[in-house]
Structures are given as C-alpha cells and as structure tokens.
Design a protein around this motif. Structure first.
Motif, mmCIF file in Angstrom:
data_model
loop_
_atom_site.group_PDB
_atom_site.id
_atom_site.type_symbol
_atom_site.label_atom_id
_atom_site.label_comp_id
_atom_site.label_asym_id
_atom_site.label_seq_id
_atom_site.Cartn_x
_atom_site.Cartn_y
_atom_site.Cartn_z
ATOM 1 N N GLU A 251 0.881 -1.173 0.000
ATOM 2 C CA GLU A 251 0.000 0.000 0.000
ATOM 3 C C GLU A 251 0.912 1.215 0.000
ATOM 4 O O GLU A 251 1.440 1.627 1.034
ATOM 5 C CB GLU A 251 -0.924 0.019 1.213
ATOM 6 C CG GLU A 251 -1.896 1.188 1.180
ATOM 7 C CD GLU A 251 -2.909 1.152 2.294
ATOM 8 O OE1 GLU A 251 -3.755 2.077 2.357
ATOM 9 O OE2 GLU A 251 -2.885 0.217 3.122
ATOM 10 N N ARG A 258 -2.942 3.762 -4.731
ATOM 11 C CA ARG A 258 -2.145 3.373 -3.554
ATOM 12 C C ARG A 258 -1.788 1.882 -3.547
ATOM 13 O O ARG A 258 -1.585 1.284 -2.506
ATOM 14 C CB ARG A 258 -2.858 3.750 -2.247
ATOM 15 C CG ARG A 258 -3.090 5.250 -2.059
ATOM 16 C CD ARG A 258 -3.585 5.566 -0.655
ATOM 17 N NE ARG A 258 -2.602 5.172 0.356
ATOM 18 C CZ ARG A 258 -1.569 5.914 0.739
ATOM 19 N NH1 ARG A 258 -1.353 7.093 0.185
ATOM 20 N NH2 ARG A 258 -0.737 5.474 1.673
ATOM 21 N N LYS A 260 -3.639 -0.704 -4.587
ATOM 22 C CA LYS A 260 -4.740 -1.598 -4.223
ATOM 23 C C LYS A 260 -4.748 -2.872 -5.056
ATOM 24 O O LYS A 260 -5.138 -3.940 -4.573
ATOM 25 C CB LYS A 260 -6.070 -0.860 -4.378
ATOM 26 C CG LYS A 260 -7.272 -1.653 -3.866
ATOM 27 C CD LYS A 260 -8.544 -0.828 -3.959
ATOM 28 C CE LYS A 260 -9.738 -1.625 -3.427
ATOM 29 N NZ LYS A 260 -11.003 -0.832 -3.523
ATOM 30 N N TYR A 263 -1.940 -4.923 -2.798
ATOM 31 C CA TYR A 263 -2.088 -5.234 -1.371
ATOM 32 C C TYR A 263 -3.451 -5.812 -1.014
ATOM 33 O O TYR A 263 -3.580 -6.582 -0.064
ATOM 34 C CB TYR A 263 -1.784 -4.001 -0.515
ATOM 35 C CG TYR A 263 -2.867 -2.932 -0.490
ATOM 36 C CD1 TYR A 263 -3.999 -3.056 0.319
ATOM 37 C CD2 TYR A 263 -2.738 -1.778 -1.254
ATOM 38 C CE1 TYR A 263 -4.980 -2.071 0.336
ATOM 39 C CE2 TYR A 263 -3.710 -0.788 -1.240
ATOM 40 C CZ TYR A 263 -4.828 -0.949 -0.442
ATOM 41 O OH TYR A 263 -5.800 0.018 -0.417
ATOM 42 N N SER A 264 -4.496 -5.482 -1.779
ATOM 43 C CA SER A 264 -5.825 -5.996 -1.434
ATOM 44 C C SER A 264 -6.170 -7.297 -2.143
ATOM 45 O O SER A 264 -7.185 -7.922 -1.833
ATOM 46 C CB SER A 264 -6.893 -4.949 -1.769
ATOM 47 O OG SER A 264 -7.021 -4.799 -3.176
#
Length: 625
Positions: A251, A258, A260, A263-264
C-alpha cells in the motif's frame, strides 16, 4: 572407495541459470561435461527471476532460450517509473522491447522451473548430478573436483572447471580468490497470485520512504514481489505474520490507487524468503598479465600441458569453431521465426501478414496454435510458381492483436478480418487455403463470400456442417476442446510444471518447441483458447445452423492418417456441401500438421490444384422492387 570419472572435459559446479546453460551448450557441441548441483530437486529460491533482453540474446546464442518460454517466462514490455518523487498519474513509461532488436522485453520467470528445464536439456549430452554435496575444487594444470552423492565419494580430473555458484563464489574461494564482503541492506521476495487488475506487461521498480519496491508480473495474475529495506529492520517480516505485513506494505502512495491492485488482492503461492544483500568484491585482481591469482599460467579449454603453440587440443578447436559459427549466424539470425512483411489495422484490430510475390493471390490461413510461420515451406514455392501469397497472423496469434474477450473470436468476426485484409491489399478474389481453425475459416469464407473465392483448399478440418454434429468417436478425439472451456483454470493447468500438460497434449507434433514460447507472451494463451470458447463450447453447438449455402468453388480436401484430433469422416463427409468440383487426398505418414510433416506433398498438391478449374456459377440475386 572413491568413484573416479575419466575422460571429462569440463566440470560445471552449480546448476543455476549460468551453470546449466553452459553445460547444455558445451555438451551440445561435443564436450564431455559433468554438471554438479547441490539441490536434490530445484526449489523456489525466490531470487534471480528477471532476465534482461541482452541476457535473453545470450540464451539464444547458447541455444537454451526455449527453457525460459517453456518454464513459464513472461515478457515484460513496459516499465512505468512509479516512485515517491512523482505523482502516479505523471509517471513515465519506458518501452522495454526496444533495447535489443529482435528479442523483445525482459522476462520474469519461476527460477527453479527454468533451471530444471535447462538441466533436463543438458542431460541430452552431459552428466547431471543432483544432490552433489561437499564439492571441493583443487586448482592446477589438471584440476581435481571431488564431491559426494548419497554417501559415495566421487573424483574427476577435467580439463577445465567452471564455477557457477553465484554470489557465494565457492569455487573462487577454493582456488584462492578471496572476497571482501559487506551487508548493504536486506531484501525479501514472495510469489503471489490474484493480481488480476495489475497490467501483466508492466513492471514496477521504485522507492518510497525506506523501502525499494518491485513488482515483476509472471502472467495470469501471478507476480513476484520484492522489497529491499534497511538492515536495522531485518526482522520486519519475520514470524507468522510476516507474509501479511509484506503484502500490506505494497500500500504505497507511489502506485496508482495506492497499490490496491496488489495489497488488497495478492495471495501467496510461494515461500517468503528474506536475505542480507551482500556486496562482494575480489580482494585482488583475478587475472594479472595472463596469470591466475595463484600464479599459474592460464590455459585455453583445449590446451594440454606444455602445449602452447598454434596446435591446440581438439576441444579447444571445437569450441572456437562453435563460437565463430554462432557469431556468424547471430549477425542475421531471425530470432522471432517470422516472415512478416506488414501490418494493418482492420476490423478494429492489428493484423500482421506476409505479402509476397505477384500473380493470382493465394491466402494461407493457419490454425491453433500457429501463425503465418506454419506455411514457411509453401510460401516460396507458390511465389516461384507465379502466385502472390498472403499469409496473415489471424487474430489472437503471432504478432496480430490479442483481444481478451471471448466474443472477439466469433467465426464471422474472423471471416470479416480476412475480408478487410484482402480489401486493404486490393484483392477482390483469391484462392483460399486453410489448416485447422484456418480451414474452418476458409469453409465459412467460401460459402459466405462465393464471389471472393477462386479455389478452396482445406487441410485437416472438414465442413462445419459435418463437424457441427460430430460422432461419438470424434467427440472422444477432440476432448481437449471441452478442457479449454474453463477461463483461467485451463490457462493455469496448461502452463503449470513447465507447460507439461500442454506438451503432453501436443505429443511432440507441429512446432511443439516454439508454441510455449509464443503462448507465454502477454495475453496469447487466453486469446488462443478463446477460439474454442467462442465457437466450440456446448452452447455454441446448440447454435449450429442446419442449412449452409453450398460451396461453389472447386474444393480440395486433405486429411492425414496420423491426425489424432480429427477423424477422416469429417473431411470425406464434406463433399455433400460442395457444389463445385470436389477432390480428396489422403496423406500418409503425417500428423495433424500436414504442412510441416509432408511439406513437399502439400506444396505439390496445391500447385497442381490451384487455377485448374473454374467455380460453379454464383446465383444471381434479384433486386427487390
């Protein structure tokens, strides 16, 4: 008791990329080679999974480039320079495909799988020893190499030793090359999947705060993530929560949204490895005025003791001949296996093509998973016989566009590609020749566009009216078509374990060594499979029309006795759909890939058929008042 190995030219210590490729090339060119690797089986060591275009050129020169493609290498075409010094929307993008002409961009790949394939290739001529422990090299005019394997001691006295043990420089230390070392920072790496929203042909390398971050895509939503961080934080990603913290640290304000997409979404599919990044430098020159670090005279590969004149040993002469030959070949070698002469944007897509010769036009249409290159044995003979040859890369293949949507591969859409291409080239009517999916397109082109077809020649695949309602025997033979219907799943299974399942399906036929390299290009595998998903799904079979316009052109059907995927009934049953003259040829001793297995026969059949008869009259359409 020690087992002594005699007659060895070269011992290579270390079976990584460098060692395995050296062993494969030296063995290929006639040297007796032993390759020693300490691992019993290659494991995911996380590092060393990116190779630059100039490294790929070296791999081509050594003859080991296919190990990258088959091992799952993924071409990276762009580097977007996201970094804390620039807003993500303003980051510049570097085209990575232009550094070395004819090579393309760098490759990201599973290191352990590529090493295993290179070692497998080396086994064709070298002795590969996995699990070699306690390797000890003694320098000298006749160096010694000792190792143990499963408790047994071994000894070889080769003419040369290649140390390929990486940054540890194990062999160098053993022969007197001392190294100064220092830890600059720590690094960590993790292989992940789930990055479906990350552009798979774009890499990231940048810094933010105290971290240097890297994202190297490996295709199909997979990527290798790396973070370099200060030595003071070396415990940052240790412990049971280390993987979670590692992924969460992507992130980053430097990345779009950012980060995403990383990291997500990222899910681990490999071990998280952490290591100190060690800077290593020799403490003295390795070579000084033609002498080794230990003071002894350097010798060429083929020089025997006290033999320093122009007459060298056979091995040295052979190696030098090989290097000269490869240097000459490299000056003009066509590393992309292409005969392409142009590209045009038609029907919403870029179509690359060959356009060669003058005279009556012949359009050659390839199938799965080929390109125009399938016809390399037929193009020049047709041109020499007075024909103009057009051989496109059909959409989804070769250098043409590769849309990822299934509906982009509807048969009528692809027929329109061919119509648009011939119109662009100023060709109102042509002989149409097709193989595999290209034959299916040729059939449809012939009965939908009868005024644009002079003669029709179809190889392997019969009329869609026959194949649309296949027998149970044909369904069994074409089982793979159902297997290809599962988006994402089919791709992963075909690529897994060095394309093992794909290679088994191919059975060593066609250009089987080239196909994995071509299908490893961004989006290529999904594009190729989408031909089946758009036209051979169970739902598509329900849409097959019962009535087809007759084929009016003189038609030549060719089928081969070694075809494992298509039965003869598909071709012989096609006669009832042809109103023009019909001719059938059965070719022996050929697999499904008849143009490659029996090129002279195919060329002879085409030359004897094209231009011999005229098409049946096209019915006149009445104007509606």
């Amino acid at each position: 008791m020690t087992v002594e190995h005699t007659g060895i030219d070269v011992v290579v210590v270390g079976g990584g990329i460098a060692g395995a490729s050296a062993a494969a090339n030296l063995a290929l060119n006639g040297l007796s080679v032993v390759l020693l690797e300490k691992q019993e089986t290659y494991q995911d060591i996380v590092r060393g999974e990116w190779i630059a275009p100039w490294g790929l050129r070296e791999a081509q020169t050594l003859g080991v480039e296919e190990a990258f493609g088959i091992g799952g290498a993924w071409e990276i075409r762009e580097w977007t320079q996201w970094d804390e010094t620039v807003d993500p929307a303003e980051a510049e993008t570097v085209d990575m495909t232009r550094f070395v002409p004819g090579v393309g961009g760098p490759m990201s790949f599973p290191h352990h799988e590529v090493c295993a394939l290179m070692a497998e290739q080396a086994e064709d001529g070298a002795t590969v020893v996995m699990g070699a422990q306690r390797v000890q090299v003694t320098a000298g005019t006749r160096p010694e190499v000792r190792w143990t394997r499963a408790g047994q001691e071994h000894l070889a006295r080769p003419r040369m030793v290649i140390g390929a043990t990486g940054r540890g420089c194990t062999v160098g230390r053993q022969v007197g090359v001392s190294m100064a070392t220092s830890v600059h920072h720590w690094g960590g790496g993790l292989r992940v999947t789930g990055l479906d929203d990350w552009p798979m042909d774009v890499q990231a390398m940048g810094t933010e705060d105290e971290k240097m971050f890297m994202v190297f895509p490996q295709g199909d939503g997979n990527a290798r993530l790396y973070i370099n961080f200060p030595t003071a934080n070396r415990k940052l990603y240790q412990g049971p929560e280390g993987e979670r913290r590692f992924i969460a640290d992507f992130e980053l304000a430097s990345l779009p949204d950012r980060g995403k997409a990383v990291y997500s979404a990222a899910r681990s599919i490999g071990p998280l490895k952490l290591w100190p990044s060690v800077a290593m430098f020799p403490e003295q020159p390795i070579v000084q005025d033609g002498a080794r670090a230990d003071g002894r005279e350097l010798r060429r590969v083929g020089d025997r003791p006290a033999q320093h004149g122009p007459a060298r040993g056979r091995a040295g002469v052979r190696v030098q001949r090989v290097l000269r030959r490869e240097a000459v070949q490299g000056e003009g070698m066509n590393v992309k296996d292409t005969l392409l002469t142009g590209s045009v944007h038609v029907n919403g897509i870029d179509i690359a093509y060959v356009d060669k010769g003058e005279g009556d036009p012949v359009v050659l249409l390839h199938g799965f998973p080929d390109s125009h290159y399938l016809w390399r044995h037929q193009i020049d003979p047709l041109v020499e016989a007075g024909f103009r040859v057009i051989a496109p890369d059909l959409r989804g293949f070769g250098e043409s566009g590769k849309p990822q949507e299934v509906e982009a591969y509807d048969m009528r859409t692809i027929v329109n590609d061919v119509v648009a291409l011939t119109q662009h080239l100023g060709i109102p009517k042509a002989h149409i020749v097709g193989h595999d999916w290209g034959a299916a397109i040729a059939w449809m082109y012939a009965f939908l566009m009868p005024r644009r077809v002079d003669h029709l020649a179809v190889l392997s695949v019969g009329h869609p009216g026959v194949f649309g309602t296949p027998s149970i025997e044909q369904r069994k033979a074409s089982w793979y078509m159902l297997f290809y219907q599962f988006p994402g799943v089919s791709e992963q299974l075909l690529r897994r374990n060095g394309w093992r399942l794909f290679k088994e399906i191919m059975g060593g036929e066609g250009d089987h060594q080239r196909y994995p390299r071509e299908l490893a290009k961004p989006g290529a595998l999904t594009a190729a499979l989408n031909w089946y998903r758009a036209n051979r799904s169970p739902e598509a079979e329900l849409r097959v029309e019962g009535n087809f316009p007759p084929v009016l052109a003189p038609t030549l059907g060719i089928w081969s006795t070694g075809d494992k995927a298509l039965l003869e009934e598909g071709m012989t049953g096609s006669v009832k759909f042809v109103k023009g003259s019909w001719r059938y040829e059965r070719v022996e001793d050929a697999s499904h890939w008849i143009p490659l297995d029996q090129p002279e026969i195919v060329t002879k059949l085409l030359l004897g058929f094209l231009g011999t008869e005229k098409a049946a009259a096209v019915p006149t359409r009445r104007r509606r008042l």
